[in-house]
Scaffold this active site. Structure first.
Site, short mmCIF file in Angstrom:
data_model
loop_
_atom_site.label_atom_id
_atom_site.label_comp_id
_atom_site.label_asym_id
_atom_site.label_seq_id
_atom_site.Cartn_x
_atom_site.Cartn_y
_atom_site.Cartn_z
N ASP A 10 2.44 0.53 12.24
CA ASP A 10 1.06 0.09 12.47
C ASP A 10 0.79 0.21 13.97
O ASP A 10 1.71 0.43 14.77
CB ASP A 10 0.86 -1.36 11.99
CG ASP A 10 -0.59 -1.83 12.14
OD1 ASP A 10 -1.51 -1.02 11.90
OD2 ASP A 10 -0.82 -2.99 12.52
N SER A 11 -0.48 0.01 14.32
CA SER A 11 -0.84 0.03 15.73
C SER A 11 -0.41 -1.26 16.44
O SER A 11 -0.40 -1.30 17.66
CB SER A 11 -2.36 0.18 15.87
OG SER A 11 -3.01 -0.91 15.23
N GLY A 43 -8.37 1.83 16.26
CA GLY A 43 -9.70 1.93 15.61
C GLY A 43 -10.75 2.71 16.37
O GLY A 43 -11.46 3.53 15.79
N CYS A 73 -1.23 0.78 8.05
CA CYS A 73 -2.40 0.74 8.93
C CYS A 73 -3.46 1.61 8.28
O CYS A 73 -3.19 2.78 7.94
CB CYS A 73 -2.01 1.31 10.30
SG CYS A 73 -3.40 1.54 11.42
N ASN A 74 -4.63 1.05 8.09
CA ASN A 74 -5.70 1.80 7.41
C ASN A 74 -6.18 2.97 8.26
O ASN A 74 -6.39 4.07 7.77
CB ASN A 74 -6.87 0.87 7.11
CG ASN A 74 -6.52 -0.19 6.08
OD1 ASN A 74 -6.81 -0.05 4.91
ND2 ASN A 74 -5.86 -1.27 6.50
N THR A 75 -6.35 2.70 9.57
CA THR A 75 -6.86 3.74 10.46
C THR A 75 -5.87 4.91 10.52
O THR A 75 -6.26 6.08 10.46
CB THR A 75 -7.05 3.16 11.88
OG1 THR A 75 -7.70 1.89 11.78
CG2 THR A 75 -7.87 4.08 12.75
N GLU A 152 -4.40 -9.61 18.08
CA GLU A 152 -3.38 -9.17 19.04
C GLU A 152 -3.25 -10.17 20.20
O GLU A 152 -2.19 -10.33 20.77
CB GLU A 152 -3.71 -7.77 19.58
CG GLU A 152 -3.49 -6.65 18.58
CD GLU A 152 -2.02 -6.38 18.26
OE1 GLU A 152 -1.15 -6.67 19.09
OE2 GLU A 152 -1.75 -5.89 17.13
N CYS A 184 -8.26 -3.53 7.07
CA CYS A 184 -7.48 -3.39 8.30
C CYS A 184 -6.34 -4.39 8.16
O CYS A 184 -6.56 -5.55 7.80
CB CYS A 184 -8.34 -3.73 9.52
SG CYS A 184 -7.38 -3.83 11.06
N HIS A 186 -4.71 -6.00 10.21
CA HIS A 186 -4.77 -7.18 11.08
C HIS A 186 -5.60 -8.30 10.44
O HIS A 186 -5.45 -9.45 10.81
CB HIS A 186 -5.44 -6.80 12.41
CG HIS A 186 -4.53 -6.09 13.36
ND1 HIS A 186 -4.13 -4.79 13.18
CD2 HIS A 186 -3.95 -6.50 14.54
CE1 HIS A 186 -3.35 -4.43 14.20
NE2 HIS A 186 -3.23 -5.45 15.03
N1 DGL Z 1 -4.29 -2.45 11.74
C1 DGL Z 1 -4.96 -1.23 11.80
C2 DGL Z 1 -5.68 -0.89 10.51
O1 DGL Z 1 -5.26 -1.31 9.45
C3 DGL Z 1 -5.73 -0.83 13.02
C4 DGL Z 1 -6.11 -1.81 14.07
C5 DGL Z 1 -6.43 -1.07 15.35
O2 DGL Z 1 -5.48 -0.66 16.00
O3 DGL Z 1 -7.62 -0.86 15.68
O4 DGL Z 1 -6.63 -0.15 10.53
#
Ligand code: DGL
Length: 189
Positions: A10-11, A43, A73-75, A152, A184, A186
């Site tokens: 993930d990010s 993102g 991570c979705n992105t 974060e 997301c 997070h």
């Molecule tokens: N947690 C990530 C997601 O599911 C991205 C969050 C980010 O780095 O902007 O998209």
């Protein structure tokens, strides 16, 4: 159980929400997680840049001899899932298909909301997946990038954060929807 671990990327810390659920279902497996906190958030970045970062973190995990890669991570799923599935010799899974399957299964009205990063919302990946799984569904997306920064920063659960979340989600209050996808990793935090 095998001796090889399952890799998650993930990010940042968001991917740990996925690891936590996986651990509940597979308590005897080993997990290796990398959160790219040096470069979070993903993102707002161009997809080509996210793809480059994900290639690097995936290579780090592959070098640990993982048996399966989860893009938690979705992105990153939007940016890099097809590329990594093509390039790597191990199975690679993302999070958008699973989230969409759950949403279409539980939604009675077929009106579904999606909150996610700008990158995920702009890609319309959820809308496309939801419509493929259940034609006729309506999916409304809202980008909530601020939530990533709050998590974060360790500000999840603070009263000031709750107020910000409520304010940000206000546009959804007037919509008729019975299911909200936290698109997301997070956001569960
Ligand atoms: N947690 C990530 C997601 O599911 C991205 C969050 C980010 O780095 O902007 O998209």
């Amino acid at each position: 159980m095998t001796s090889q671990a399952i890799g998650f990327l993930d990010s940042g810390v968001g991917g740990l929400t996925v690891v936590k659920e996986a651990f509940k279902q597979l308590p005897n497996e080993s997990f290796i997680f990398i959160g790219d906190q040096a470069r979070v958030p993903y993102g707002p970045r161009p997809m080509s840049e996210v793809r480059r970062f994900v290639s690097q973190t995936a290579a780090f995990l592959v070098a640990k001899d993982i048996e399966l890669l989860v893009i938690a991570c979705n992105t990153a799923t939007v940016a890099a899932l097809p590329m990594l599935q093509e390039r790597l010799s191990i199975p690679v899974v993302g999070v958008i298909e699973a989230g969409s399957q759950k949403a279409v299964a539980v939604s009675k009205s077929g009106h579904i909301g999606v909150i996610a990063t700008e990158g995920t919302i702009k890609s319309h990946a959820y809308q496309q997946t939801l419509t493929r799984l259940r034609p006729g569904v309506t999916a409304r997306g809202l980008a909530c990038p601020q939530f990533v920064t709050l998590v974060e920063r360790g500000a999840a659960g603070l009263p000031s954060t709750t107020a910000k979340v409520k304010r940000q989600l206000r546009p959804f209050k007037m919509q008729s929807m019975d299911t909200l996808i936290l698109g997301c990793t997070h956001f569960p935090i």
